[in-house]
Design a protein around this motif. Structure first.
Motif, short mmCIF file in Angstrom:
data_model
loop_
_atom_site.label_atom_id
_atom_site.label_comp_id
_atom_site.label_asym_id
_atom_site.label_seq_id
_atom_site.Cartn_x
_atom_site.Cartn_y
_atom_site.Cartn_z
N UNK A 113 10.13 4.84 3.75
CA UNK A 113 11.11 5.67 3.05
C UNK A 113 11.86 6.49 4.10
N UNK A 114 13.16 6.28 4.16
CA UNK A 114 13.98 6.99 5.14
C UNK A 114 15.34 7.30 4.50
N UNK A 115 16.31 7.66 5.32
CA UNK A 115 17.61 8.04 4.77
C UNK A 115 18.32 6.84 4.12
N UNK A 116 18.04 5.62 4.53
CA UNK A 116 18.62 4.46 3.87
C UNK A 116 18.11 4.33 2.43
N UNK A 117 16.84 4.58 2.27
CA UNK A 117 16.24 4.53 0.94
C UNK A 117 16.86 5.61 0.05
N UNK A 158 0.86 -1.18 0.00
CA UNK A 158 0.00 0.00 0.00
C UNK A 158 0.89 1.23 0.00
N UNK A 159 0.38 2.32 -0.55
CA UNK A 159 1.17 3.54 -0.64
C UNK A 159 1.58 4.05 0.75
N UNK A 160 0.69 3.99 1.71
CA UNK A 160 1.00 4.46 3.06
C UNK A 160 2.13 3.64 3.68
#
Length: 81
Positions: free
Chosen positions: A71-75, A63-65
């Motif tokens: 999504x964080x700094x690793x991403x 799901x988009x949520x």
């Protein structure tokens, strides 16, 4: 194309060789021994994960949520490069 600073590349090559040899060495250890060796490098390892600690396998729904929550700094560092 020439190497601007040969000494830098020699040091970088030697560090990468040491890193790869250490990884290969860990690969042939059993799991408890490898974890105890890594615990000497970082004392925060080996601590049980608390239920309040965020892990990436909390919710596997596509799901988009859920994607946006992970999504964080690793991403960002993996996307950038």
């Amino acid at each position: 194309w020439t190497k601007e600073n040969a000494m830098f590349w020699r040091v970088a090559h030697r560090w990468s060789l040491c890193y790869n040899v250490f990884g290969l060495f860990l690969l042939f250890q059993n799991t408890p021994d490898a974890r105890s060796m890594l615990k000497h490098l970082d004392s925060s390892l080996g601590i049980p994960v608390e239920s309040s600690f965020h892990t990436y396998d909390d919710n596997c729904a596509l799901e988009l949520e859920n994607i946006w929550d992970n999504v964080d700094h690793y991403f960002a560092t993996h996307v950038i490069g």
